[in-house]
Design a protein around this motif. Structure first.
Motif, mmCIF file in Angstrom:
data_model
loop_
_atom_site.group_PDB
_atom_site.id
_atom_site.type_symbol
_atom_site.label_atom_id
_atom_site.label_comp_id
_atom_site.label_asym_id
_atom_site.label_seq_id
_atom_site.Cartn_x
_atom_site.Cartn_y
_atom_site.Cartn_z
ATOM 1 N N GLY A 178 0.815 -1.208 0.000
ATOM 2 C CA GLY A 178 0.000 0.000 0.000
ATOM 3 C C GLY A 178 0.851 1.261 0.000
ATOM 4 O O GLY A 178 2.075 1.222 -0.221
ATOM 5 N N LEU A 179 0.200 2.399 0.308
ATOM 6 C CA LEU A 179 0.872 3.694 0.206
ATOM 7 C C LEU A 179 2.013 3.856 1.196
ATOM 8 O O LEU A 179 3.060 4.397 0.860
ATOM 9 N N LEU A 180 1.816 3.415 2.423
ATOM 10 C CA LEU A 180 2.843 3.614 3.442
ATOM 11 C C LEU A 180 4.142 2.875 3.109
ATOM 12 O O LEU A 180 5.221 3.485 3.143
ATOM 13 N N PRO A 181 4.113 1.588 2.766
ATOM 14 C CA PRO A 181 5.369 0.937 2.370
ATOM 15 C C PRO A 181 6.002 1.572 1.130
ATOM 16 O O PRO A 181 7.234 1.619 1.014
ATOM 17 N N ARG A 182 5.182 2.081 0.225
ATOM 18 C CA ARG A 182 5.728 2.708 -0.983
ATOM 19 C C ARG A 182 6.374 4.059 -0.674
ATOM 20 O O ARG A 182 7.064 4.619 -1.523
ATOM 21 N N ALA A 183 6.104 4.580 0.516
ATOM 22 C CA ALA A 183 6.776 5.808 0.954
ATOM 23 C C ALA A 183 8.068 5.502 1.703
ATOM 24 O O ALA A 183 8.698 6.408 2.255
ATOM 25 N N ASN A 184 8.479 4.255 1.753
ATOM 26 C CA ASN A 184 9.702 3.866 2.447
ATOM 27 C C ASN A 184 10.886 4.718 1.991
ATOM 28 O O ASN A 184 11.040 5.014 0.813
ATOM 29 N N ARG A 185 11.682 5.174 2.972
ATOM 30 C CA ARG A 185 12.852 6.025 2.737
ATOM 31 C C ARG A 185 12.434 7.424 2.242
ATOM 32 O O ARG A 185 13.161 8.087 1.522
#
Length: 499
Positions: A178-185
């Motif tokens: 989802g969005l949160l993991p894709r915002a990693n780093r």
């Protein structure tokens, strides 16, 4: 092989590039933001250009939060630049950042967290392909709504991916992030946090603190490297209990935003944001007193008891009103075939559609109606700005002209030169326009607007009267008491003070 810009394209090349292996392996995104912020502070660079009025209040608190490596929330009413502020945090990120090519969550080449990237590095070693991420691509924003799901925010099991790869459906490789993991780093921003359902908030604080989450009953370990920033209305965040306590406890800093504290700050913001530098066959010239009236309108609305203070009056109100005022003046000048468009107080009344939609009214305001409340606010704003220019000036000659039977109706469609002739009949009026900074050779449109402002100011202070049919006229005498004097309204019940 090197990237066209000279950047490494494989893990082996990256190891020898600018000590990236020693820094990237241990530096989190919060460390990165902190280090870049320290450099900017040392160079005395502006941190949030275009943000006005927060230099001594909000900005120092944001700086402290970043230096403390905190996740933080901006609490404030609508139109207080909350979203703009968090988007500008991107300028504190590195210009480029390496990640494992093709990774959905932009994994660190030296410390991958997803199963797929760990397998690739294990099998390909230094030949693992590297891609580079621009700083703007490291910002993810989500507007919270009640229908947001765990799948949207965290991820979900993807049965098609499981079938295609032949993996067990409980395997981590079958997760669609989802969005949160894709915002990693990078930076993950959630606007209007209280609107998230409780179970989504649970998922958020769990991944913030422990770095794990359950997807469809399967535990997935995701030690994400992300700065979380939120926005919320203070009313929703505190009084209504829409925030679960564990999530509130894990937000490091709670920062309050506010509306412009001074009229000067408001004028600067509106000047910066309003679309006035427009392509047009005529020149647009907005007088300072018109800008001040429009800004004062917002300040007066924020103080008015008929306007809901919990909802607030957005800074978008004076921006939209000033644009609408300019457009009405432009339309009038085009219709009259004039070369200069100069907004008048009349145009502020014509901008009611850009005012009423931005005011949330209390019960008393609803009874009066949005248009009536807006007209009262305009009159109040005109009166305050008029006092700033003409306090102590003797305008009795102008008032006397009306008391002796004079009246004047200003038709919007009349050309400026005709309007100046009409206004010139009023004894002492045109001479007083010099107080507004008018020179001897000003265009008729400028002189007409200034003279009308003086009349509107006298009307706001109840020294003369005005109605839609007859225009300006003498203030009706009170029976048995003679003409009402300026300031009498504060002594009488039911009258509003406009001084």
């Amino acid at each position: 092989m090197k990237h066209p810009s000279g950047l490494p394209e494989t893990l082996g090349e990256l190891r020898a590039y600018k000590n990236y292996e020693s820094t990237l392996a241990t530096r989190s995104v919060k460390d990165e933001l902190r280090e870049n912020l320290i450099c900017k502070l040392g160079r005395h660079e502006p941190l949030f250009p275009g943000i006005v009025g927060y230099e001594d209040t909000v900005v120092p608190q944001i700086v402290n939060a970043v230096l403390s490596r905190h996740n933080f929330i901006l609490l404030g009413l609508r139109g207080q630049a909350k979203t703009r502020l968090i988007r500008m945090l991107v300028s504190l990120l590195d210009e480029r950042l390496p990640y494992i090519e093709g990774c959905e969550i932009k994994d660190n080449p030296f410390a991958p967290i997803c199963r797929s990237c760990r397998n690739r590095v294990a099998s390909q070693g230094d030949a693992t392909r590297i891609a580079w991420l621009a700083r703007d691509d490291r910002y993810v924003e989500k507007l919270a709504t009640p229908d947001v799901t765990i799948a949207d925010m965290i991820g979900d099991i993807d049965p098609i991916k499981a079938a295609r790869t032949g993996q067990n459906i409980s395997d981590e490789l079958t997760v669609h992030y989802g969005l949160l993991p894709r915002a990693n780093r990078g930076i993950f921003a959630i606007n209007e946090l209280p609107d998230l359902a409780g179970k989504i908030q649970v998922g958020l604080f769990n991944i913030m603190q422990e770095g794990d989450v359950q997807i469809k009953g399967y535990p997935v370990r995701l030690p994400l490297d992300v700065l979380l920033v939120f926005t919320a209305n203070p009313e929703d965040y505190t009084a209504r209990g829409k925030i679960i306590t564990p999530l509130k406890d894990r937000i490091g800093s709670e920062i309050r935003t506010h509306y412009p504290a001074t009229l000067e700050h408001g004028l600067e913001i509106t000047e910066q944001e309003a679309w006035l530098a427009r392509r047009s066959p005529i020149e647009l010239r907005v007088p300072d007193y018109i800008r001040e009236i429009v800004e004062q309108l917002a300040f007066s609305a924020r103080e008015d008891k008929k306007v809901d203070k919990r909802s607030g009056v957005s800074q978008r109100l004076p921006i939209s009103v000033l644009e609408n005022v300019a457009s009405n003046a432009e339309r009038r000048a085009l219709s009259a075939g004039e070369s200069v468009a100069v907004p008048r107080v009349l145009d502020i009344y014509a901008a009611l559609p850009s005012i009423t939609g931005k005011l949330e009214l209390e019960y008393e305001g609803e009874l009066k109606g949005g248009d009536t409340v807006a007209r009262d606010l305009i009159r109040l704003a005109v009166g305050k700005v008029f006092t700033g220019y003409f306090d102590g000036e003797n305008l009795s000659q102008v008032v006397q002209w009306f008391e002796l039977g004079g009246s004047l109706k200003l038709d919007e469609s009349v050309k400026s030169d005709v309007m100046v002739q009409e206004l010139g009949r009023i004894a002492g009026l045109m001479e007083k326009t010099g107080i507004l900074g008018l020179g001897a050779s000003e265009p008729d449109a400028v002189r007409a607007a200034a003279a009308e402002f003086i009349l509107e100011g006298l009307y706001a202070h109840r020294r003369i009267s005005r109605n839609e049919e007859a225009g300006f006229m003498a203030e009706p005498r009170s029976s048995g008491k003679g003409r009402e004097q300026p300031g009498d309204e504060q002594k009488k019940p039911g009258k509003r003070q406009y001084q």
